[in-house]
Motif scaffolding. Structure first.
Motif, short mmCIF file in Angstrom:
data_model
loop_
_atom_site.label_atom_id
_atom_site.label_comp_id
_atom_site.label_asym_id
_atom_site.label_seq_id
_atom_site.Cartn_x
_atom_site.Cartn_y
_atom_site.Cartn_z
N GLU A 80 0.83 -1.20 0.00
CA GLU A 80 0.00 0.00 0.00
C GLU A 80 0.86 1.25 0.00
O GLU A 80 0.59 2.22 -0.72
CB GLU A 80 -0.91 0.00 1.23
CG GLU A 80 -1.88 1.16 1.29
CD GLU A 80 -2.79 1.08 2.49
OE1 GLU A 80 -2.82 2.05 3.27
OE2 GLU A 80 -3.46 0.05 2.66
N ARG A 84 1.03 4.23 -2.85
CA ARG A 84 0.85 5.65 -2.53
C ARG A 84 2.01 6.49 -3.06
O ARG A 84 1.82 7.62 -3.51
CB ARG A 84 0.74 5.83 -1.02
CG ARG A 84 -0.56 5.31 -0.41
CD ARG A 84 -0.66 5.71 1.03
NE ARG A 84 -1.84 5.16 1.67
CZ ARG A 84 -2.23 5.49 2.90
NH1 ARG A 84 -1.52 6.35 3.61
NH2 ARG A 84 -3.30 4.95 3.43
N LYS A 326 -11.52 14.26 7.68
CA LYS A 326 -10.41 13.33 7.59
C LYS A 326 -9.19 14.13 7.15
O LYS A 326 -9.23 14.80 6.11
CB LYS A 326 -10.69 12.22 6.56
CG LYS A 326 -11.72 11.20 6.99
CD LYS A 326 -11.81 10.10 5.93
CE LYS A 326 -12.75 8.99 6.36
NZ LYS A 326 -12.80 7.90 5.33
N GLU A 335 -5.21 6.26 0.12
CA GLU A 335 -5.77 5.23 -0.73
C GLU A 335 -7.21 5.60 -1.12
O GLU A 335 -7.89 6.37 -0.44
CB GLU A 335 -5.78 3.89 -0.01
CG GLU A 335 -4.48 3.12 -0.13
CD GLU A 335 -4.23 2.68 -1.57
OE1 GLU A 335 -4.80 1.68 -2.02
OE2 GLU A 335 -3.45 3.36 -2.26
N LEU A 336 -7.67 5.03 -2.23
CA LEU A 336 -8.98 5.36 -2.75
C LEU A 336 -10.08 5.11 -1.73
O LEU A 336 -11.01 5.91 -1.60
CB LEU A 336 -9.27 4.54 -4.02
CG LEU A 336 -8.24 4.67 -5.17
CD1 LEU A 336 -8.74 3.92 -6.39
CD2 LEU A 336 -7.98 6.12 -5.51
N GLN A 337 -10.00 3.98 -0.99
CA GLN A 337 -11.07 3.66 -0.05
C GLN A 337 -11.15 4.67 1.09
O GLN A 337 -12.22 4.83 1.70
CB GLN A 337 -10.90 2.23 0.51
CG GLN A 337 -9.62 1.99 1.28
CD GLN A 337 -8.52 1.41 0.40
OE1 GLN A 337 -8.54 1.62 -0.81
NE2 GLN A 337 -7.59 0.68 1.00
N GLU A 338 -10.04 5.34 1.39
CA GLU A 338 -10.06 6.33 2.46
C GLU A 338 -10.80 7.60 2.04
O GLU A 338 -11.21 8.40 2.87
CB GLU A 338 -8.63 6.68 2.87
CG GLU A 338 -7.86 5.52 3.47
CD GLU A 338 -6.45 5.92 3.85
OE1 GLU A 338 -6.25 6.32 5.00
OE2 GLU A 338 -5.54 5.83 2.99
N SER A 340 -13.41 7.43 -0.33
CA SER A 340 -14.62 7.02 -1.04
C SER A 340 -15.90 7.66 -0.50
O SER A 340 -16.84 7.90 -1.25
CB SER A 340 -14.75 5.50 -1.02
OG SER A 340 -14.80 5.02 0.32
N ASN A 341 -15.97 7.94 0.80
CA ASN A 341 -17.21 8.50 1.36
C ASN A 341 -17.12 10.01 1.57
O ASN A 341 -17.99 10.60 2.22
CB ASN A 341 -17.55 7.82 2.68
CG ASN A 341 -16.53 8.13 3.78
OD1 ASN A 341 -15.38 8.40 3.47
ND2 ASN A 341 -16.97 8.08 5.02
N CYS A 342 -16.10 10.64 1.02
CA CYS A 342 -15.92 12.09 1.21
C CYS A 342 -16.75 12.87 0.20
O CYS A 342 -16.78 12.55 -0.98
CB CYS A 342 -14.45 12.47 1.08
SG CYS A 342 -13.40 11.79 2.39
N LEU A 368 -13.09 9.81 -8.61
CA LEU A 368 -13.93 9.42 -7.47
C LEU A 368 -15.17 10.30 -7.35
O LEU A 368 -15.97 10.13 -6.42
CB LEU A 368 -13.12 9.49 -6.17
CG LEU A 368 -11.94 8.52 -6.05
CD1 LEU A 368 -11.15 8.81 -4.79
CD2 LEU A 368 -12.42 7.09 -6.06
#
Length: 398
Positions: A80, A84, A326, A335-338, A340-342, A368
């Motif tokens: 990971e 990055r 965040k 990372e993309l998943q970090e 994703s909910n922004c 995204l």
């Protein structure tokens, strides 16, 4: 040697599986032992950055990354970190020592997604032969090298130089003032100001003014009124730190163009239109939404940190919103998943990034579907002066 700061260097990532000789190759390129070399798989556990002058590229930073085939819980973390690190790369060298595996294909796909040009270095050519045909289908330049005997190292450097993208040359403020003009730079001194030195956007502005035969007058916001009087208000542009815009805007007469360092920095490296879309997205935010605050540099936060304290406070005060934040800092992007909910990303001016690295972050946000706004533009918007500070930039862009 006067080495340019990080925003002007080219970054070259060295990627590949464990024990293909990535660290050895860096040592061969540099000509000295700067990376730890071992027969033990996974010796490089974190990205290692080595800055040097490399002909014909000039100042570059080589990024030695962990192996993309690392295993186990810690191995996944290392992979990971390697991924990055690629967000910073302008170009890459994929190091291999055998026929392609899933890991090489993963690397090629990742480099393609990030639009990072790369070459393939077939290492250990003193031990293995006839691997070139196995990589022809990847459609990128290939060179056979030996880190051990330093065979074809110069060819390798020339080859990676040939794929390095030409960065679009964009000045920070020179195009706004022209020659033989006067620009006043407002530099507040507060608890977050670096002792004994200026921050990079301020240094860049002074240097550009000098390079383009303009006059730079540097003052604090507390002395700005007197400074303008001393030059009889014959000023072509005033540039201020974003955090002082609410005070400076009241002092600078309307007929004098005014903007901020952060806006100039991001306009030279990013897309003002994309940031304006981020401003528009603010009105869609609701209590409880998650917002990412991203800084390109790493620093120890102060008690009144701009990204972690002041901006959230101003959003709460001006927009009556209680958001979840965040915070991300450093040269490696989350990372993309970090993300994703922004619902929004608030990004610094990016003074330690070059345009390629900055735009890669902006493209990722678009992928995204996350609106992005710049620190300076957001602060000016919250204090009701965005139209004024954008006028010099938008007028020039037509």
């Amino acid at each position: 040697m006067n080495v340019p700061h990080a925003g002007f260097r080219k970054y070259i990532a060295i990627v590949g599986r464990r024990n293909v000789g990535k660290s050895s190759l860096i040592n061969a390129i540099v000509g000295q032992d700067v990376a730890i070399v071992s027969d033990v798989p996974g010796t490089t556990t974190d990205p290692v950055y080595k800055t040097l002058e490399l002909h014909p590229l000039g100042p570059v930073t080589l990024i030695d990354t962990p192996g993309l085939d690392d295993e186990g819980f810690l191995g996944e973390k290392r992979v990971e970190r390697a991924k990055r690190a690629l967000y910073r790369a302008d170009a890459a060298i994929l190091v291999v020592d055998d026929v392609p595996t899933e890991h090489e294909r993963f690397a090629v796909n990742l480099l393609g997604q990030l639009e990072i040009p790369f070459i393939i270095a077939i290492n250990k050519s003193d031990l293995k032969n006839n691997l070139r045909d196995a990589y022809i289908d990847f459609g990128v330049p290939i060179v056979e090298v030996s880190a051990k005997t330093k065979t074809n190292i110069e060819t390798l450097v020339q080859l990676v130089s040939s794929v390095m993208p030409e960065e679009e040359s964009k000045t920070m403020l020179a195009h706004l003032i022209g020659e033989y003009r006067t620009v006043v730079l407002v530099v507040p001194i507060d608890t977050a100001a670096p002792k004994g030195r200026l921050i990079m956007p301020q240094v860049e502005a002074i240097r550009e003014a000098i390079d383009h035969a303009a006059t730079a007058v540097v003052t604090r916001d507390t002395e700005l009124a007197q400074t303008l009087e001393k030059v009889n208000f014959k000023v072509d542009l005033v540039v201020t730190d974003s955090q002082a815009i609410m005070r400076v805007e009241k002092i600078v007469p309307k007929q004098i163009p005014l903007t901020t360092f952060s806006i100039l920095e991001s306009a030279s490296k990013g897309d003002v239109k994309q940031f304006l879309e981020g401003i528009d997205a603010l009105k869609n935010l609701k209590d409880g939404d998650t917002v990412a605050v991203a800084e390109a540099c790493s620093h120890v936060p102060t008690c009144d940190d701009i990204g972690r304290v002041k901006i959230p406070r101003w959003i709460s005060e001006k927009m009556k919103l209680q958001l979840n934040y965040k915070f991300f800092a450093g040269k490696e992007f989350p990372e993309l998943q970090e993300l994703s909910n922004c619902k929004l990303m608030i990004h610094c001016g990016g003074c330690v990034l070059n345009r390629t690295a900055f735009m890669r972050r902006m493209k990722l946000a678009k992928r995204l579907d996350i609106p992005v706004v710049n620190y300076g533009m957001l602060i000016s918007h919250l204090h009701g002066v965005l139209d004024r500070v954008l006028e010099p930039i938008l007028k020039r862009q037509g």
